[in-house]
Design an enzyme around this catalytic site. Structure first.
Site, PDB file in Angstrom:
ATOM      1  N   HIS A  22       0.835  -1.201   0.000  1.00 37.82           N
ATOM      2  CA  HIS A  22       0.000   0.000   0.000  1.00 37.82           C
ATOM      3  C   HIS A  22       0.872   1.254   0.000  1.00 37.82           C
ATOM      4  CE1 HIS A  22      -2.757   2.897   2.304  1.00 37.82           C
ATOM      5  NE2 HIS A  22      -3.116   2.900   1.042  1.00 37.82           N
ATOM      6  N   ASP A  64      -4.919   3.664  -4.821  1.00 42.58           N
ATOM      7  CA  ASP A  64      -5.008   4.151  -3.445  1.00 42.58           C
ATOM      8  C   ASP A  64      -6.136   5.173  -3.316  1.00 42.58           C
ATOM      9  OD1 ASP A  64      -4.617   5.009  -0.849  1.00 42.58           O
ATOM     10  OD2 ASP A  64      -2.448   5.212  -1.056  1.00 42.58           O
ATOM     11  N   TYR A 112      10.503  13.096 -12.684  1.00 40.07           N
ATOM     12  CA  TYR A 112      11.733  12.291 -12.684  1.00 40.07           C
ATOM     13  C   TYR A 112      12.171  11.957 -11.263  1.00 40.07           C
ATOM     14  CZ  TYR A 112      12.669  13.181 -17.690  1.00 40.07           C
ATOM     15  OH  TYR A 112      12.619  13.237 -19.059  1.00 40.07           O
TER      16      TYR A 112
END
Length: 141
Positions: A22, A64, A112
């Protein structure tokens, strides 16, 4: 082979999805993304586009629901004239699974940086520009 697993999901990709917990994130990177230099866990999915991978991955990976933005896109660089149409494909795939939340748009260097912290990066042959996407794993309910 196993029943019910799309052939686009390689054993290496399935292993990564199963190992994620998670809050862990996985990056689906387009063909222009510097994937190998931004991760220690690179999964190659050459010959595949991100939309088809996203659809297959989301059969197994819950997003999530405890965060505001479980999905993030790389925003268009200021001054670039590209208008990514692939984002609409992603939105349709995600909304078909009854998820409803705003998507996050991240500046390139921030994207990035976040990629370097991700659990894994999936390198694809996607040719659409700004097709990179980050998915945050949720819990099984």
């Amino acid at each position: 082979m196993l029943k019910g697993i799309p052939s686009i999901i390689s054993p290496e990709l399935m292993k990564a999805l199963m190992e994620m917990g998670h809050g862990d994130e996985i990056v689906l990177a387009d063909g222009n993304f510097p994937a190998a230099s931004h991760t220690e866990r690179l999964i190659r999915c050459d010959g595949h586009g991100i939309s088809e991978l996203l659809k297959a991955i989301l059969e197994f990976l819950p997003l999530d629901t405890y965060v505001e933005h479980p999905v993030a896109f790389m925003a268009v660089v200021l001054g670039d004239s590209v208008q990514p149409t692939i984002w609409k494909d992603y939105e349709e795939i995600i909304h078909q699974l009854n998820y409803s939340f705003p998507f996050e748009f991240m500046e390139r260097s921030e994207f990035y940086h976040r990629t370097k912290m991700a659990f894994a990066v999936v390198a694809t042959s996607e040719t659409a520009q700004y097709a990179n996407i980050i998915l945050k794993k949720g819990v099984i309910k």
